[in-house]
Scaffold this active site. Structure first.
Site, PDB file in Angstrom:
ATOM      1  N   ASN A 147       3.935 -10.512  20.234  1.00  0.00           N
ATOM      2  CA  ASN A 147       4.058  -9.078  19.967  1.00  0.00           C
ATOM      3  C   ASN A 147       2.933  -8.385  20.727  1.00  0.00           C
ATOM      4  O   ASN A 147       1.780  -8.429  20.303  1.00  0.00           O
ATOM      5  CB  ASN A 147       3.930  -8.826  18.454  1.00  0.00           C
ATOM      6  CG  ASN A 147       3.871  -7.347  18.112  1.00  0.00           C
ATOM      7  OD1 ASN A 147       4.190  -6.492  18.951  1.00  0.00           O
ATOM      8  ND2 ASN A 147       3.468  -7.032  16.893  1.00  0.00           N
ATOM      9  N   SER A 193      -3.422 -13.485  13.218  1.00  0.00           N
ATOM     10  CA  SER A 193      -4.543 -14.126  13.927  1.00  0.00           C
ATOM     11  C   SER A 193      -4.273 -15.590  14.263  1.00  0.00           C
ATOM     12  O   SER A 193      -5.185 -16.416  14.240  1.00  0.00           O
ATOM     13  CB  SER A 193      -5.851 -13.974  13.130  1.00  0.00           C
ATOM     14  OG  SER A 193      -6.147 -12.601  12.944  1.00  0.00           O
ATOM     15  N   GLY A 226      -4.610  -9.073  13.197  1.00  0.00           N
ATOM     16  CA  GLY A 226      -5.576  -8.419  14.066  1.00  0.00           C
ATOM     17  C   GLY A 226      -6.995  -8.452  13.546  1.00  0.00           C
ATOM     18  O   GLY A 226      -7.864  -7.736  14.046  1.00  0.00           O
ATOM     19  N   HIS A 231       7.467  -4.664  10.769  1.00  0.00           N
ATOM     20  CA  HIS A 231       6.064  -5.040  11.013  1.00  0.00           C
ATOM     21  C   HIS A 231       5.161  -4.195  10.113  1.00  0.00           C
ATOM     22  O   HIS A 231       5.445  -3.005   9.879  1.00  0.00           O
ATOM     23  CB  HIS A 231       5.707  -4.827  12.486  1.00  0.00           C
ATOM     24  CG  HIS A 231       4.394  -5.433  12.854  1.00  0.00           C
ATOM     25  ND1 HIS A 231       3.195  -4.825  12.559  1.00  0.00           N
ATOM     26  CD2 HIS A 231       4.083  -6.604  13.457  1.00  0.00           C
ATOM     27  CE1 HIS A 231       2.202  -5.607  12.973  1.00  0.00           C
ATOM     28  NE2 HIS A 231       2.715  -6.687  13.524  1.00  0.00           N
ATOM     29  N   GLU A 237       2.486  -2.735  10.626  1.00  0.00           N
ATOM     30  CA  GLU A 237       1.983  -1.495  11.240  1.00  0.00           C
ATOM     31  C   GLU A 237       3.047  -0.396  11.162  1.00  0.00           C
ATOM     32  O   GLU A 237       2.718   0.786  11.000  1.00  0.00           O
ATOM     33  CB  GLU A 237       1.554  -1.769  12.694  1.00  0.00           C
ATOM     34  CG  GLU A 237       0.249  -2.559  12.723  1.00  0.00           C
ATOM     35  CD  GLU A 237       0.051  -3.432  13.946  1.00  0.00           C
ATOM     36  OE1 GLU A 237       0.725  -3.228  14.958  1.00  0.00           O
ATOM     37  OE2 GLU A 237      -0.792  -4.351  13.866  1.00  0.00           O
ATOM     38  N   LYS A 262       2.444  -5.342  21.068  1.00  0.00           N
ATOM     39  CA  LYS A 262       2.124  -4.029  20.481  1.00  0.00           C
ATOM     40  C   LYS A 262       2.056  -2.980  21.603  1.00  0.00           C
ATOM     41  O   LYS A 262       2.819  -3.072  22.561  1.00  0.00           O
ATOM     42  CB  LYS A 262       0.829  -4.094  19.676  1.00  0.00           C
ATOM     43  CG  LYS A 262       0.802  -5.287  18.721  1.00  0.00           C
ATOM     44  CD  LYS A 262      -0.277  -5.180  17.698  1.00  0.00           C
ATOM     45  CE  LYS A 262      -0.330  -6.475  16.900  1.00  0.00           C
ATOM     46  NZ  LYS A 262      -1.122  -6.373  15.713  1.00  0.00           N
ATOM     47  N   GLU A 284       3.707 -12.365   7.445  1.00  0.00           N
ATOM     48  CA  GLU A 284       2.492 -11.848   8.068  1.00  0.00           C
ATOM     49  C   GLU A 284       1.606 -11.193   7.007  1.00  0.00           C
ATOM     50  O   GLU A 284       1.783  -9.996   6.709  1.00  0.00           O
ATOM     51  CB  GLU A 284       2.852 -10.802   9.132  1.00  0.00           C
ATOM     52  CG  GLU A 284       3.680 -11.351  10.277  1.00  0.00           C
ATOM     53  CD  GLU A 284       3.352 -10.619  11.564  1.00  0.00           C
ATOM     54  OE1 GLU A 284       2.940 -11.289  12.515  1.00  0.00           O
ATOM     55  OE2 GLU A 284       3.474  -9.381  11.601  1.00  0.00           O
TER      56      GLU A 284
HETATM   57  C1  PEP Z   1       1.105  -9.205  14.758  1.00  0.00           C
HETATM   58  O1  PEP Z   1       0.824  -8.077  15.131  1.00  0.00           O
HETATM   59  O2  PEP Z   1       2.270  -9.462  14.430  1.00  0.00           O
HETATM   60  C2  PEP Z   1       0.046 -10.207  14.706  1.00  0.00           C
HETATM   61  C3  PEP Z   1       0.284 -11.331  14.089  1.00  0.00           C
HETATM   62  O3  PEP Z   1      -1.138  -9.874  15.319  1.00  0.00           O
HETATM   63  P1  PEP Z   1      -2.417 -10.825  15.506  1.00  0.00           P
HETATM   64  O4  PEP Z   1      -1.917 -12.163  16.011  1.00  0.00           O
HETATM   65  O5  PEP Z   1      -3.262 -10.134  16.519  1.00  0.00           O
HETATM   66  O6  PEP Z   1      -3.057 -10.969  14.182  1.00  0.00           O
END
Ligand code: PEP
Length: 248
Positions: free
Chosen positions: A9, A211, A172, A94, A96, A11, A166
């Site tokens: 992703n 992460s 992040g 997601h 976000e 973003k 998630e």
């Molecule tokens: C994400 O945005 O779906 C995500 C898992 O980000 P990150 O790996 O940076 O935590």
């Protein structure tokens, strides 16, 4: 046997130049990759990625969609448009989108429907905030998010859905769920689906996101109910991303 899926992703991180470098770098290292690998690009770059990945095993995804087919929805992008650029996947729900753009579980379920109606595989994200985890509400939160989809579409819809667990506190932040924490929620999700249909629960891919990186992907994806990863930060560098792709 469920196949391992690793989805990047990006973003809102891309330029024509970085997209070129990143995709060519990923393609150069794909020979020994057995997982299904997806890159979810920002809308303006779908066409560029489509052209770069022709005849490769790399799959294209988008990061969101509008539930309407067309019309007066300024700034929005439909499932048909995403399909038009060769995408096969789309991220839906997601955290976000849920927290910054007010997408609730009802809308997320409608987005899952719009994706499925157009033969796009939704990467359907669920997960709790730190506050919710600390209040012992993880299972209730994840259940509400998943049940909204089952209520609208029925359990059979999960034949076409990839779930991504998630935990919001891990996205992040550099803080990853431990394999035990992640496996616990993945097993809970599978049991929840099994309450409706054992076979579908067994077939549904459930990815971990939060992460995940080259250093921790191995032990996470080794867990019984973790079928791959949804990767943010570590998907922006070809070699880091490829190392995760090689785990599966
Ligand atoms: C994400 O945005 O779906 C995500 C898992 O980000 P990150 O790996 O940076 O935590």
């Amino acid at each position: 046997m469920r196949k391992t899926i690793v989805a990047g992703n990006w973003k809102m991180n891309a330029s024509k130049e970085t997209v070129n470098t990143l995709i060519l770098g990923i393609l150069a290292g794909m020979d020994d990759v057995k997982s299904e690998v997806v890159v979810c690009a920002p809308f303006p770059y779908l066409s560029q990625v489509e052209a770069l990945i022709t005849h490769s095993q790399l799959k294209l995804g988008a990061q969101s969609l509008n539930i309407n087919a067309d019309g007066a929805f300024t700034g929005e992008v439909s499932a048909e448009m995403i399909k038009d650029f060769g995408a096969q996947y789309v991220i839906v729900g997601h955290s976000e989108r849920r927290s910054l753009y007010g997408e609730n579980s009802t809308l997320v379920a409608e987005k899952v429907k719009a994706a499925l109606d157009n033969d796009l595989t939704p990467l359907f994200c669920v997960g709790e905030t730190l506050e919710q985890r600390e209040a012992g509400a993880t299972e209730a939160v994840v259940s509400e998010q998943i049940n909204a989809v089952i209520d609208l579409l029925g359990i059979d819809a999960f034949l076409g859905i990839v779930v991504a667990y998630e935990p919001v506190w891990a996205i992040g932040t550099g803080v990853t769920a431990t394999p035990e924490q992640a496996q616990g929620v993945h097993a809970f999700i599978r049991q929840l689906l099994a309450g409706y249909d054992d076979g579908i629960a067994d077939m549904t891919a459930i990815l971990y996101g939060g992460s995940m990186n080259a250093g921790n992907a191995n032990e996470l994806i080794a867990c019984e109910d973790i079928d791959g990863g949804l990767i943010g930060g570590a998907s922006l560098k070809a070699e880091d991303f490829l190392q995760i792709c090689r785990v599966g």
